[in-house]
Scaffold this motif. Structure first.
Motif, mmCIF file in Angstrom:
data_model
loop_
_atom_site.group_PDB
_atom_site.id
_atom_site.type_symbol
_atom_site.label_atom_id
_atom_site.label_comp_id
_atom_site.label_asym_id
_atom_site.label_seq_id
_atom_site.Cartn_x
_atom_site.Cartn_y
_atom_site.Cartn_z
ATOM 1 N N ALA A 164 0.971 -1.189 0.251
ATOM 2 C CA ALA A 164 -0.162 0.072 -0.175
ATOM 3 C C ALA A 164 0.988 1.000 -0.012
ATOM 4 C CB ALA A 164 -1.302 0.074 1.749
ATOM 5 N N ASP A 165 0.168 2.152 -0.246
ATOM 6 C CA ASP A 165 1.292 3.711 -0.365
ATOM 7 C C ASP A 165 1.887 3.911 0.654
ATOM 8 O OD1 ASP A 165 0.335 4.556 -3.007
ATOM 9 O OD2 ASP A 165 -1.587 5.560 -1.732
ATOM 10 N N LEU A 166 3.747 4.320 1.448
ATOM 11 C CA LEU A 166 3.539 4.395 2.380
ATOM 12 C C LEU A 166 3.817 5.509 2.617
ATOM 13 C CD1 LEU A 166 5.864 1.715 1.658
ATOM 14 C CD2 LEU A 166 4.669 1.532 3.307
ATOM 15 N N SER A 167 3.838 5.630 4.156
ATOM 16 C CA SER A 167 4.036 7.241 4.564
ATOM 17 C C SER A 167 5.269 7.033 5.127
ATOM 18 C CB SER A 167 3.591 7.571 6.092
ATOM 19 O OG SER A 167 4.111 5.915 7.010
ATOM 20 N N VAL A 168 5.892 8.166 5.560
ATOM 21 C CA VAL A 168 7.392 8.631 5.966
ATOM 22 C C VAL A 168 7.813 6.988 6.536
ATOM 23 C CG1 VAL A 168 8.933 9.659 7.321
ATOM 24 C CG2 VAL A 168 7.586 11.183 5.762
ATOM 25 N N ASP A 169 6.831 7.679 8.068
ATOM 26 C CA ASP A 169 7.138 6.174 8.996
ATOM 27 C C ASP A 169 7.232 4.967 7.745
ATOM 28 O OD1 ASP A 169 7.577 7.734 10.696
ATOM 29 O OD2 ASP A 169 5.730 7.447 11.885
ATOM 30 N N GLY A 170 6.712 4.683 7.172
ATOM 31 C CA GLY A 170 6.374 3.162 6.002
ATOM 32 C C GLY A 170 7.299 2.542 6.028
ATOM 33 N N PHE A 171 8.487 4.193 5.260
ATOM 34 C CA PHE A 171 9.298 3.957 4.598
ATOM 35 C C PHE A 171 10.460 3.756 4.993
ATOM 36 C CE2 PHE A 171 7.108 5.947 0.940
ATOM 37 C CZ PHE A 171 7.896 5.379 -0.422
ATOM 38 N N THR A 193 5.377 4.967 -6.585
ATOM 39 C CA THR A 193 4.653 5.554 -5.400
ATOM 40 C C THR A 193 4.106 6.626 -5.849
ATOM 41 O OG1 THR A 193 6.810 4.734 -4.967
ATOM 42 C CG2 THR A 193 6.662 7.257 -3.805
ATOM 43 N N ARG A 194 3.384 7.117 -5.194
ATOM 44 C CA ARG A 194 2.507 8.243 -6.282
ATOM 45 C C ARG A 194 2.584 9.628 -5.419
ATOM 46 N NH1 ARG A 194 -2.758 5.091 -6.552
ATOM 47 N NH2 ARG A 194 -2.974 5.030 -3.420
ATOM 48 N N SER A 195 3.252 10.029 -4.912
ATOM 49 C CA SER A 195 3.714 10.840 -3.853
ATOM 50 C C SER A 195 5.034 11.498 -3.621
ATOM 51 C CB SER A 195 3.046 11.746 -2.694
ATOM 52 O OG SER A 195 2.816 10.547 -1.694
ATOM 53 N N ARG A 196 5.615 12.544 -3.494
ATOM 54 C CA ARG A 196 6.902 12.948 -4.171
ATOM 55 C C ARG A 196 7.255 12.613 -2.580
ATOM 56 N NH1 ARG A 196 10.994 17.158 -3.395
ATOM 57 N NH2 ARG A 196 9.340 18.136 -2.290
ATOM 58 N N LEU A 197 8.462 12.193 -2.045
ATOM 59 C CA LEU A 197 9.345 12.270 -1.235
ATOM 60 C C LEU A 197 10.146 13.801 -0.928
ATOM 61 C CD1 LEU A 197 9.850 8.385 -1.251
ATOM 62 C CD2 LEU A 197 9.057 9.849 0.692
ATOM 63 N N GLU A 198 10.614 13.823 0.064
ATOM 64 C CA GLU A 198 11.877 14.941 0.513
ATOM 65 C C GLU A 198 12.669 13.687 0.464
ATOM 66 O OE1 GLU A 198 11.084 17.852 0.994
ATOM 67 O OE2 GLU A 198 9.468 17.821 1.256
ATOM 68 N N PRO A 199 13.963 14.719 0.012
ATOM 69 C CA PRO A 199 14.967 14.025 0.280
ATOM 70 C C PRO A 199 15.320 13.506 1.559
ATOM 71 C CG PRO A 199 15.023 16.035 -1.015
ATOM 72 C CD PRO A 199 13.345 16.054 -0.539
ATOM 73 N N GLY A 200 16.139 12.263 1.540
ATOM 74 C CA GLY A 200 16.440 11.699 2.497
ATOM 75 C C GLY A 200 15.272 11.720 3.915
ATOM 76 N N ALA A 201 14.008 11.436 3.741
ATOM 77 C CA ALA A 201 12.513 11.188 4.298
ATOM 78 C C ALA A 201 12.394 9.262 4.306
ATOM 79 C CB ALA A 201 11.192 12.249 3.535
ATOM 80 N N SER A 202 12.870 9.120 2.665
ATOM 81 C CA SER A 202 12.537 7.186 2.590
ATOM 82 C C SER A 202 13.369 6.325 3.397
ATOM 83 C CB SER A 202 12.556 6.659 1.114
ATOM 84 O OG SER A 202 14.000 7.439 0.784
ATOM 85 N N GLY A 203 14.483 6.619 4.300
ATOM 86 C CA GLY A 203 15.579 5.869 5.045
ATOM 87 C C GLY A 203 16.102 5.158 4.192
ATOM 88 N N GLY A 204 16.712 5.969 2.842
ATOM 89 C CA GLY A 204 17.343 5.390 1.885
ATOM 90 C C GLY A 204 16.621 4.208 0.707
#
Ligand SMILES: [Zn+2]
Length: 291
Positions: A164-171, A193-204
């Motif tokens: 499912a779509d992931l939140s920042v916590d999900g990433f 992925t259906r929305s832009r992630l801020e740089p560094g927000a995805s844990g890599g």
């Protein structure tokens, strides 16, 4: 400005089916300027595979489609193989949870072997159903996912995650799972992925963005790694369920022609990100065809 010669134009996640348009859909991709596809396997039969032989046959079909696309259309297709995580829902009903999990693990091992034999470039799609399932199935899904990450580590390849779509916590949770399995998060791609992630927000974790026009414009200035995909399903019964295979070359042409953007931006998803995540670059042959 037209697309620069020598720039690969890459759809990072799509499906083709022998019962769908197949090679004809890739002709449309090529005519629009596309050169390379990451071709994820899928169930080609109406029921989920209930034996390892049936998974082997499924993977064979994917690899045959990839060869056909190369030979008939001159587009390079890289197979991505794994048992689909949602198979566990039906397989648990048909076989019982333990046998279904054993089969799923064996199919993941098979996919890993094919990667090591260079018949595929990544393990995928693996992960979790995008809808609620019974608790008993969730337990099996989590064990299968852990095994999938371990197979990717052993096979030294990227892994393509369905969820499912992931939140920042999900990433971040996903990055943690990867590390627990000994896999660098930089080798884990969150497809669709259906929305832009801020740089560094995805844990890599690396996003593969669905190539909707507005999302592409939002992400295209960002540093990598990130990919673009259509998740084209090649299912004539579900026209318009996902983006058409010609979408990414069309978006690429629009970006190249936009004076505020420009073609240099496209090297991030089509060249640099492939190199960072996979370890090699998609090459363009002397006549402009993929090799
Ligand atoms: Zn998919």
């Amino acid at each position: 400005m037209p697309l620069p010669r020598g720039l690969p134009v890459v759809d990072h996640h799509c499906h083709l089916s022998p019962r769908g348009e197949g090679v004809r859909a890739v002709e449309r991709f090529r005519a629009a300027g596309g050169t390379h596809l990451f071709l994820a396997t899928q169930n080609y039969e109406p029921t989920v595979p209930l034996s390892l032989d049936l998974y082997a046959r499924q993977f064979e079909t994917t690899c045959r489609l990839a060869r056909q696309v190369q030979e008939e259309v001159g587009v390079r297709a890289y197979p991505v193989l794994a048992p689909y995580p949602i198979d566990l829902v039906s397989a648990s009903k048909a076989l019982g949870a333990d046998t279904a999990l054993d089969l799923h693990r064996a199919a993941l091992d098979l996919a890993g072997r094919w990667v090591r034999e260079k018949r595929a470039v990544a393990i995928g799609e693996v992960g979790r159903p995008h809808f609620a399932v019974p608790d008993s199935v969730t337990a099996v899904v989590e064990q299968a996912f852990r095994h999938a990450l371990a197979v990717a580590r052993e096979s030294d390849c990227p892994v393509i995650v369905h969820s499912a779509d992931l939140s920042v916590d999900g990433f971040r949770e996903l990055a943690e799972r990867a590390r627990e399995a000994g896999l660098r998060p930089e080798r884990v791609v969150k497809h669709y992925t259906r929305s832009r992630l801020e740089p560094g927000a995805s844990g890599g974790i690396v996003p593969s963005y669905l190539a909707r026009r507005d999302l592409v414009r939002e992400v295209v200035a960002g540093t990598g790694p990130w990919f673009l995909e259509t998740d084209f399903l090649d299912d004539p019964k579900r026209p318009g369920a996902v983006l058409d295979l010609a979408t990414i070359p069309r978006r690429a042409a629009a970006i190249a022609q936009d004076p505020a953007l420009g073609a240099e931006r496209l090297y991030v998803p089509f060249v640099e990100s492939v190199e960072r995540v996979y370890g090699w670059r998609p090459e363009i042959g002397p006549e402009g065809s993929a090799e």
